[in-house]
Design a protein around this motif. Structure first.
Motif, short mmCIF file in Angstrom:
data_model
loop_
_atom_site.label_atom_id
_atom_site.label_comp_id
_atom_site.label_asym_id
_atom_site.label_seq_id
_atom_site.Cartn_x
_atom_site.Cartn_y
_atom_site.Cartn_z
N GLY A 1 0.88 -1.26 0.01
CA GLY A 1 -0.19 0.02 -0.01
C GLY A 1 0.93 1.14 0.07
N PHE A 2 2.15 1.12 0.34
CA PHE A 2 3.04 2.26 0.22
C PHE A 2 4.46 1.54 0.56
N ILE A 3 5.51 2.35 0.21
CA ILE A 3 6.69 1.77 0.47
C ILE A 3 7.67 2.99 1.13
N GLU A 4 8.10 2.68 2.16
CA GLU A 4 9.12 3.90 2.65
C GLU A 4 10.54 3.49 2.35
N VAL B 1 2.39 5.08 -3.28
CA VAL B 1 2.83 6.02 -2.27
C VAL B 1 4.20 5.98 -1.79
N LEU B 2 5.02 6.84 -2.01
CA LEU B 2 6.29 6.97 -1.34
C LEU B 2 6.79 7.55 -0.36
N GLY B 3 7.18 6.90 0.53
CA GLY B 3 7.52 7.66 1.96
C GLY B 3 9.05 7.77 1.77
N ALA C 1 8.75 13.25 -2.45
CA ALA C 1 8.23 12.39 -1.45
C ALA C 1 6.71 12.37 -1.42
N ASP C 2 5.82 11.50 -1.15
CA ASP C 2 4.41 11.89 -0.72
C ASP C 2 4.56 12.29 0.71
N TYR C 3 5.41 11.45 1.69
CA TYR C 3 5.18 11.82 2.92
C TYR C 3 6.84 11.81 3.26
#
Ligand SMILES: Cc1cc2nc3c(=O)[nH]c(=O)nc-3n(C[C@H](O)[C@H](O)[C@H](O)COP(=O)(O)O)c2cc1C
Length: 265
Positions: A79-82, A134-136, A165-167
């Motif tokens: 769902g996202f990757i940080e 989504v990229l953290g 970055a998205d966050y």
């Protein structure tokens, strides 16, 4: 299939297995066979910090510190990757071995020490990605930067990654950079949070886009510590808190041959 690959990988030292697994994943992705092994992921959208996540299971920081494997990891349906933790300058991390399996506990102790290739490398890799999710991006400070100058490393990290970055995650909770966790307390925390908010504000003005910033905290805090961090985060208006990093407690693995290895469990 998983059992066979796992058995082979577990014959290797943990860090080597990590590298072999990620390189294998890249190869499978390039050959176009990854989707055959990937489960179908149900859509389960969640909105957090104003961001739309397609599902709530993401990949935490530390697995892909340099953003070298974004496309292959993305193809697995997270769902996202940080990515990160990235420090302004490249640094080698601690001497090896620095990652230990505690098989009976399905656990790992690591003291990697922010081994990474630095901001320039990570940005170049992020710019090459095809991953659309989504990229953290998780930022930290170099080991050689004294705590009273850490603000400058975090500001550099935030401003460098802001447009991609998205966050953004500010990591003040790795147990493997001496003194880093002290930044979670007292005036050090308040000063740092104000600097982070200020940097975010400057970047928002420059880029015309608001990128949420979360702070990643340690689990090894007493109730007063948690209350202090919570109220400091709310007072300064940070967007989120990531709970948590690895623990220095060994209660859950007491007696294991590796239990006394330094690092985060
Ligand atoms: C080998 C290893 C390296 C890690 N490196 C980082 C890192 O660079 N930055 C970070 O914020 N967290 C790092 N972590 C912590 C994870 O992101 C995560 O917060 C922690 O493992 C707890 O989640 P879990 O219970 O799902 O493992 C690392 C963890 C492991 C096991």
């Amino acid at each position: 299939m998983y059992g066979v690959i796992r058995n082979l990988l577990f014959r290797l030292p943990a860090e080597q297995a990590h590298n072999v697994a990620l390189n294998g994943l890249d190869l499978a992705h390039r050959l176009g066979v990854l989707s055959a092994f990937s489960p179908k992921i149900d859509s389960l959208p969640v909105n957090v910090m104003g961001l739309d996540f397609p599902n709530p299971v993401g990949l935490a920081a530390g697995l892909d510190k340099n953003a070298d494997h974004l496309d292959a990891l993305g193809a697995l349906g997270f769902g996202f990757i940080e990515v990160g933790t990235v420090t302004p300058l490249a640094q080698p991390g601690n001497p090896k071995p620095r990652m230990f399996r505690l098989l009976e506990h399905q656990a790992i102790i690591n003291r990697m020490g922010f081994n990474n290739e630095g901001l320039d490398h990570l940005l170049a890799r992020v710019d090459q990605r095809r991953y659309k999710g989504v990229l953290g991006i998780n930022v930290g400070k170099n080991k050689d930067t004294p705590n009273d100058q850490s603000e400058s490393d975090y500001r550099k990290g935030i401003s460098a990654v802001y447009s991609r970055a998205d966050y953004i995650t500010v990591n003040v909770s790795s147990p493997n950079t001496p003194g880093l966790r002290d930044l979670q307390f007292g005036d050090s925390l308040k000063g740092l949070l104000e600097a982070i908010k200020d940097e975010q504000f400057q970047c928002e003005k420059e880029h015309g886009r608001y990128v949420p910033v979360a702070v990643k905290i340690a689990p090894d805090m007493d109730d007063d510590g948690i209350r202090f961090v919570a109220s400091a985060l709310r007072e300064t208006g940070l967007d989120g808190v990531i709970a948590t990093n690895t623990t220095i407690s060994r209660d859950a693995v007491a007696g294991h041959a590796h239990a006394d290895e330094a690092g985060g469990l």
